[in-house]
Enzyme design. Sequence first.
Site, short mmCIF file in Angstrom:
data_model
loop_
_atom_site.label_atom_id
_atom_site.label_comp_id
_atom_site.label_asym_id
_atom_site.label_seq_id
_atom_site.Cartn_x
_atom_site.Cartn_y
_atom_site.Cartn_z
CG ASP A 88 -1.98 -1.08 1.18
OD1 ASP A 88 -2.36 -1.48 0.06
OD2 ASP A 88 -2.44 -1.51 2.24
CG ASP A 108 -6.58 -1.64 -1.41
OD1 ASP A 108 -6.75 -2.86 -1.63
OD2 ASP A 108 -5.70 -1.20 -0.65
#
Length: 157
Positions: A88, A108
């Site tokens: 991330d 995401d």
Amino acid sequence: ETVPVLGDFFQLYLTRNPGAAFSLGEGVTWIFTLVLLAAAVTIVVLAARVVHSRLWAVVLGLLLGGILGNLTDRLLREPGFLVGHVIDFIHTPWMWLGFPSAIYNIADIFIVTMMISVAVLVLVGLRFDGTREHHRHHATAASEGDGASAPDEAAKA
């Protein structure tokens, strides 16, 4: 280390996420991997039914892309197969007022926005074949109207 791109609006911050959203479920990462795998297979099967709807094709394609992005990390990254950490890197602190800061990735974003899109397509009644589902309320009201007029016409005769 946080790298400000647009001040506090958009930042880059590299992190390895061992769990799901907000790093929940760190000890059961393999379950997320199996769920992602099942979701990918389901989307491929559903996509075969999408014949005449570009909207469904795009939504399912982008959803599959997001799922495969995170699934690839789970399968190939450290600490190992089925339990890899998802990379991330997008940090938007303004988005999480009063909540713990969240860091996410492009996969995401695809997953969340496409799941919302799936919900919208279902709510508006767009089918995989491109046709629209007629709401039962309108069909029921029309048939009730037909049934109510028949006894009235029989009584007049």
